[in-house]
Design a protein around this motif. Structure first.
Motif, PDB file in Angstrom:
ATOM      1  N   GLU A 416       0.821  -1.202   0.000  1.00  0.00           N
ATOM      2  CA  GLU A 416       0.000   0.000   0.000  1.00  0.00           C
ATOM      3  C   GLU A 416       0.862   1.263   0.000  1.00  0.00           C
ATOM      4  O   GLU A 416       0.540   2.250  -0.665  1.00  0.00           O
ATOM      5  CB  GLU A 416      -0.938  -0.007   1.210  1.00  0.00           C
ATOM      6  N   LYS A 419       2.324   1.756  -3.489  1.00  0.00           N
ATOM      7  CA  LYS A 419       1.302   2.220  -4.435  1.00  0.00           C
ATOM      8  C   LYS A 419       0.993   3.701  -4.225  1.00  0.00           C
ATOM      9  O   LYS A 419       0.688   4.415  -5.177  1.00  0.00           O
ATOM     10  CB  LYS A 419       0.031   1.389  -4.283  1.00  0.00           C
ATOM     11  N   THR A 428       0.634  -4.262  -7.561  1.00  0.00           N
ATOM     12  CA  THR A 428      -0.590  -4.794  -6.958  1.00  0.00           C
ATOM     13  C   THR A 428      -0.238  -5.705  -5.785  1.00  0.00           C
ATOM     14  O   THR A 428       0.830  -6.330  -5.759  1.00  0.00           O
ATOM     15  CB  THR A 428      -1.424  -5.584  -7.982  1.00  0.00           C
ATOM     16  N   MET A 430      -1.571  -8.997  -3.729  1.00  0.00           N
ATOM     17  CA  MET A 430      -2.474 -10.123  -3.942  1.00  0.00           C
ATOM     18  C   MET A 430      -2.196 -11.212  -2.911  1.00  0.00           C
ATOM     19  O   MET A 430      -1.096 -11.303  -2.360  1.00  0.00           O
ATOM     20  CB  MET A 430      -2.313 -10.686  -5.357  1.00  0.00           C
ATOM     21  N   ARG A 440       3.114  -7.748  -6.705  1.00  0.00           N
ATOM     22  CA  ARG A 440       3.238  -8.086  -8.128  1.00  0.00           C
ATOM     23  C   ARG A 440       3.592  -6.844  -8.931  1.00  0.00           C
ATOM     24  O   ARG A 440       2.921  -5.811  -8.829  1.00  0.00           O
ATOM     25  CB  ARG A 440       1.930  -8.682  -8.648  1.00  0.00           C
TER      26      ARG A 440
END
Length: 521
Positions: A416, A419, A428, A430, A440
């Motif tokens: 997070e 990002k 991402t 996952m 990823r």
């Protein structure tokens, strides 16, 4: 790079066009793009300021992107398509046939798919649904007359990997009108090979069982880059199995893009011999509103027409126009360079990750994989270093669960934060069943839209980007632990790699892992 014969053929096919309509359209492309730019510039000058995302109300606010000239070329194709559709029928037929045949030939040459046909579609899964219809018509000769009565007597079976995209099987059944028992889920390897690859031996057993029950093995969907971790099935072995039992082999996945490169792994190269494949050149090249493409091989034009893969309507052939324009604008070298560049970004990230302890990388082919999946792990006392954080049997299940939960929380928090620092990186977070929470990085799906400057990493200093460390208070890590030092080392290294795929600079400062308040005592 591609063989010189294919390269020269592609260039020769892009030479000046004899058709007057095509020649005139090509002559005015640059003028059309220039008119668009001049119009936007005049609007900005009249307003006395440049257009910013805050000026646009509603759902478009904050979503305006610079798509570049190649993006304008793709968007221009949609406008030209509307104009071309108003031509007289004969001229429209000739023009659309030329556009479709040129684009099909170029794509087959670039991706080593000799003597193939192409179907252009907006929905990425639509091509596979049409291929399934073609396989049904090919294997059931009386299907056109008797319909589903033929299928009832000998039910078709479509084989999907357990690592396939979520919802793919349900979509196919809905589109084809088939019951869910017609789907067969093939498990992945559990002992040998990647745990994200289809188990070929188990697949053969399933095929034999279906034949004994009076069913018809119809189609197999293989992955050249699974949706989760980007691993490739053993396509060469699957092709042999499909030929043995008369099964249609369809391949999809992001790793198909590497077929355009000079070096291709043997597993991906085998996809060039499959019956059909679906590709998404729009995201790979950073082109907006460009359709997906399904390449296939079939000798009966009547069946392809019934299956919906071909059409007599000239307007349907115009779906290829945006890609036709974009391919000519980029050229072969520009096309290949974008894919090569994304793979290099992944390789650079892998190199940085290997220098850091407590990192597990789930990369199948280190030389050409365009997808990198990794996670932090905390080595447990008494664990086997070969299997990385796999606990010994004497460790209690509750202890294993706590350690797994802690590592998952850490990876989720880090993902997070990354990002937020680099929103356009495409990183991402996952959750994988066996490995837990992973990160990823797939630059092939994002980097083309934001070209990379290879020389921009390193020597970035200044005020730190604010990082929220409040989530770290629940993580059981000490400031002086080897795990925290590994995190400290990797955090900015990964950020630098991710930043290299985008033009927006971010000034880097101290890592949040250096902050004493970020860790519990």
């Amino acid at each position: 790079m591609l063989p010189e014969r294919s390269r020269s053929y592609f260039r020769a096919s892009c030479k000046p066009i004899a058709d007057p309509t095509l020649a005139e359209m090509g002559k005015n492309l640059k003028e059309a793009v220039k008119m668009l730019e001049d119009s936007q510039r005049r609007t900005e000058e009249e307003n006395g300021k440049k257009l910013i995302s805050g000026d646009i109300p509603g759902p478009l606010q904050g979503r305006i992107q610079n798509i570049g000239e190649q993006g304008h070329m793709a968007l221009l194709g949609h406008s030209l398509g509307a104009y071309i559709s108003t031509l007289d029928k004969e001229k429209l037929r000739k023009l659309t046939t030329r556009i479709l045949s040129d684009t099909t030939l170029w794509l087959c040459r670039i991706f080593r798919y000799e003597n193939g046909c192409a179907y252009f579609h907006e929905e990425e899964r639509e091509g596979l649904a049409k291929i399934c219809r073609l396989a049904i018509h090919s294997r059931y000769e009386d299907f056109v007359v008797d319909g589903f009565n033929v299928l009832y007597n000998k039910k078709p079976v479509i084989y999907l990997s357990a690592a396939a995209r979520p919802g793919l099987g349900q979509y196919l059944c809905n589109q084809l009108g088939l019951p869910f028992p017609c789907l067969c889920r093939v498990p992945c390897n559990t002992v040998f090979g990647s745990q994200h690859q289809m188990d070929v031996a188990f697949l053969e057993k399933l095929i034999k069982d279906d034949i004994e029950r009076g069913r018809l093995p119809l189609l197999l969907v293989a992955n050249a880059g699974t949706a989760a971790v980007g691993h490739t099935d053993k396509i060469g072995r699957l092709k042999e199995l499909c030929e043995q039992y008369g099964i249609w082999l369809h391949v999809e996945g992001v790793n198909l893009a590497t077929l355009a490169l000079g070096y291709v792994s043997s597993s991906v190269l085998a996809a060039a011999k499959c019956d059909s494949m679906t590709m998404t050149p729009g995201p790979w090249l950073g082109l907006p509103a460009v359709p997906a493409v399904t390449l296939y091989k079939h000798d009966d034009p009547a069946l392809t027409l019934v299956a919906g893969l071909t059409s007599n309507k000239p307007t349907d052939k115009l779906r290829a126009l945006p890609l036709w324009l974009s391919l000519q604008y980029l050229g072969l070298d520009g096309f290949v360079e974008r894919i090569k560049h994304a793979c290099q970004l992944s390789q650079r990230l892998q190199e940085s990750l290997k220098k850091v302890n407590y990192i597990k990388i789930l990369v199948e082919d280190e030389l050409s994989s365009p997808v990198v999946v990794f996670r932090f792990f905390q080595e447990l006392p008494g664990s086997d270093p070969v299997f990385k954080a796999v606990p010994v049997p004497n460790m209690t299940p509750s202890g294993v669960g706590r350690e797994r939960h802690s590592c998952d929380a850490l990876n989720r928090w880090l993902g997070e934060q990354l990002k937020q620092l680099v929103p356009a990186s495409g990183l991402t977070v996952m959750d994988l069943e066996a490995e837990g929470t992973c990160l990823r990085f797939s630059p092939l799906m994002t980097a083309a839209g934001a070209p990379t400057n290879q020389n921009r990493h390193g020597d970035q200093t200044g005020t730190a980007t604010p990082v929220d460390t409040s989530g770290m208070s629940t993580l059981p890590l000490r400031r002086d632990s080897p795990m925290s030092q590994a995190l400290d080392q990797l955090f900015w290294e990964h950020c630098i790699i991710a930043l290299n795929s985008h033009n927006r600079p971010i000034m880097l400062g101290p890592s949040p892992f250096s902050c004493p308040t970020a860790f519990v005592s």
